[in-house]
Motif scaffolding. Structure first.
Motif, mmCIF file in Angstrom:
data_model
loop_
_atom_site.group_PDB
_atom_site.id
_atom_site.type_symbol
_atom_site.label_atom_id
_atom_site.label_comp_id
_atom_site.label_asym_id
_atom_site.label_seq_id
_atom_site.Cartn_x
_atom_site.Cartn_y
_atom_site.Cartn_z
ATOM 1 N N LEU A 8 6.775 9.386 13.776
ATOM 2 C CA LEU A 8 7.417 8.078 13.700
ATOM 3 C C LEU A 8 6.852 7.225 12.566
ATOM 4 O O LEU A 8 7.154 6.029 12.485
ATOM 5 C CB LEU A 8 7.251 7.333 15.029
ATOM 6 N N PHE A 9 6.047 7.830 11.704
ATOM 7 C CA PHE A 9 5.340 7.050 10.680
ATOM 8 C C PHE A 9 5.846 7.386 9.270
ATOM 9 O O PHE A 9 6.157 8.530 8.950
ATOM 10 C CB PHE A 9 3.832 7.318 10.736
ATOM 11 N N SER A 10 5.886 6.352 8.437
ATOM 12 C CA SER A 10 6.094 6.510 6.996
ATOM 13 C C SER A 10 4.922 5.842 6.293
ATOM 14 O O SER A 10 4.362 4.858 6.798
ATOM 15 C CB SER A 10 7.399 5.854 6.542
ATOM 16 N N SER A 11 4.551 6.385 5.147
ATOM 17 C CA SER A 11 3.376 5.842 4.476
ATOM 18 C C SER A 11 3.531 5.884 2.963
ATOM 19 O O SER A 11 4.317 6.664 2.417
ATOM 20 C CB SER A 11 2.131 6.634 4.871
ATOM 21 N N PHE A 12 2.753 5.010 2.306
ATOM 22 C CA PHE A 12 2.591 5.025 0.864
ATOM 23 C C PHE A 12 1.102 4.926 0.557
ATOM 24 O O PHE A 12 0.393 4.108 1.149
ATOM 25 C CB PHE A 12 3.306 3.839 0.209
ATOM 26 N N LEU A 13 0.635 5.774 -0.342
ATOM 27 C CA LEU A 13 -0.723 5.671 -0.863
ATOM 28 C C LEU A 13 -0.597 5.368 -2.347
ATOM 29 O O LEU A 13 0.000 6.146 -3.099
ATOM 30 C CB LEU A 13 -1.497 6.973 -0.657
ATOM 31 N N VAL A 14 -1.135 4.237 -2.768
ATOM 32 C CA VAL A 14 -0.994 3.777 -4.147
ATOM 33 C C VAL A 14 -2.380 3.655 -4.766
ATOM 34 O O VAL A 14 -3.263 2.991 -4.216
ATOM 35 C CB VAL A 14 -0.277 2.414 -4.215
ATOM 36 N N LEU A 15 -2.581 4.302 -5.912
ATOM 37 C CA LEU A 15 -3.843 4.236 -6.642
ATOM 38 C C LEU A 15 -3.574 3.756 -8.062
ATOM 39 O O LEU A 15 -2.639 4.223 -8.712
ATOM 40 C CB LEU A 15 -4.529 5.602 -6.684
ATOM 41 N N ALA A 16 -4.394 2.830 -8.510
ATOM 42 C CA ALA A 16 -4.330 2.357 -9.895
ATOM 43 C C ALA A 16 -5.721 2.529 -10.479
ATOM 44 O O ALA A 16 -6.528 1.580 -10.500
ATOM 45 C CB ALA A 16 -3.884 0.899 -9.952
ATOM 46 N N VAL A 46 2.647 -6.194 -2.071
ATOM 47 C CA VAL A 46 1.233 -6.092 -2.449
ATOM 48 C C VAL A 46 1.095 -5.984 -3.966
ATOM 49 O O VAL A 46 0.264 -6.667 -4.584
ATOM 50 C CB VAL A 46 0.575 -4.878 -1.759
ATOM 51 N N VAL A 47 1.912 -5.129 -4.577
ATOM 52 C CA VAL A 47 1.859 -4.962 -6.033
ATOM 53 C C VAL A 47 2.177 -6.266 -6.746
ATOM 54 O O VAL A 47 1.486 -6.671 -7.693
ATOM 55 C CB VAL A 47 2.839 -3.854 -6.479
ATOM 56 N N ASN A 48 3.235 -6.954 -6.297
ATOM 57 C CA ASN A 48 3.631 -8.206 -6.946
ATOM 58 C C ASN A 48 2.588 -9.304 -6.778
ATOM 59 O O ASN A 48 2.491 -10.211 -7.610
ATOM 60 C CB ASN A 48 4.974 -8.687 -6.395
ATOM 61 N N ALA A 49 1.787 -9.208 -5.730
ATOM 62 C CA ALA A 49 0.736 -10.208 -5.510
ATOM 63 C C ALA A 49 -0.502 -9.913 -6.351
ATOM 64 O O ALA A 49 -1.167 -10.836 -6.831
ATOM 65 C CB ALA A 49 0.359 -10.250 -4.030
ATOM 66 N N LEU A 50 -0.809 -8.633 -6.548
ATOM 67 C CA LEU A 50 -2.053 -8.255 -7.216
ATOM 68 C C LEU A 50 -1.920 -8.069 -8.730
ATOM 69 O O LEU A 50 -2.791 -8.491 -9.495
ATOM 70 C CB LEU A 50 -2.593 -6.951 -6.617
ATOM 71 N N MET A 51 -0.851 -7.418 -9.160
ATOM 72 C CA MET A 51 -0.775 -6.969 -10.539
ATOM 73 C C MET A 51 -0.804 -8.083 -11.583
ATOM 74 O O MET A 51 -1.438 -7.915 -12.643
ATOM 75 C CB MET A 51 0.459 -6.092 -10.740
#
Length: 208
Positions: A8-16, A46-51
């Motif tokens: 029942l889970f979906s995920s994203f792992l993002v590395l910069a 999250v990306v729009n807040a941090l980048m």
């Protein structure tokens, strides 16, 4: 970025890695389409807040470490390069070659005229992009690209790849050396001390 689903889970792992940050997002619901959409929207937030802050900090550090004027110390050779941070609103981020005099000739002006579109700043290959960092030797390689492939909100269709930098990079050479390749020597603090525009076969020292 890596995405995945399990149960029942979906995920994203993002590395910069360039910014030494990363984050993961997990979303759970029986609606597979909805959970993937929710996970993606959270990732976007999250990306729009941090980048923006990270890019601003990176640009400031790049300007401090590489910005300035580099001049030839060879007697009788009138060559210099000025590197600045492009602060024009809407312009591609990062460093740019704002002036390049090669043996008394304005190289950027000559390049602009040769392009056939001297009034189009987007096709001027003066946007510096790091390509190789060799920490052991204290050298950093950068390529001078155009603004056509610069980060932007809206990218063109795949049919536009023929005008993209990555299809032609390294194509312009002089004496078998890439005209868009610049090698910087940096000190232990990461600040550039000199630059070698490879095809021009000269080394320019950074002025204090």
């Amino acid at each position: 970025t890596k995405s995945g689903d399990a149960g029942l889970f979906s995920s994203f792992l993002v590395l910069a890695p360039e910014f030494e940050i990363g984050f993961s997002v997990l979303a759970a619901t029986s609606d597979r389409a909805l959970r993937a959409l929710v996970a993606g929207k959270i990732g976007d937030a999250v990306v729009n807040a941090l980048m923006p802050a990270l890019l601003e900090q990176a640009a400031s550090e790049a300007e401090k470490n590489y910005g300035g004027t580099y001049v030839s110390t060879a007697e009788g050779l009138n060559s210099s390069i000025t590197i600045t941070r492009n602060k024009t609103e809407g312009a591609p981020p990062g460093l740019t070659i704002s002036r390049f005099i090669s043996n008394g000739t304005d190289y950027l002006l000559a390049e602009s005229k040769a392009s056939g579109a001297p009034n189009d700043p987007d096709i001027m290959p003066n946007r510096l992009v790091p390509t190789v960092v060799d920490e052991k030797s204290g050298r950093v390689a950068m390529r001078a690209l155009t603004a056509m492939d610069a980060p932007k909100l809206s990218k063109g269709t795949i049919s536009g790849i023929l005008s993209a930098d990555w299809t032609t990079v390294g194509g312009a050479t002089y004496g078998a050396l890439d005209m868009g390749l610049y090698i910087f020597d940096v000190d232990d603090d990461g600040k550039a001390t000199e630059v070698s525009p490879l095809a021009f076969r000269t080394t320019l020292k950074r002025k204090d």
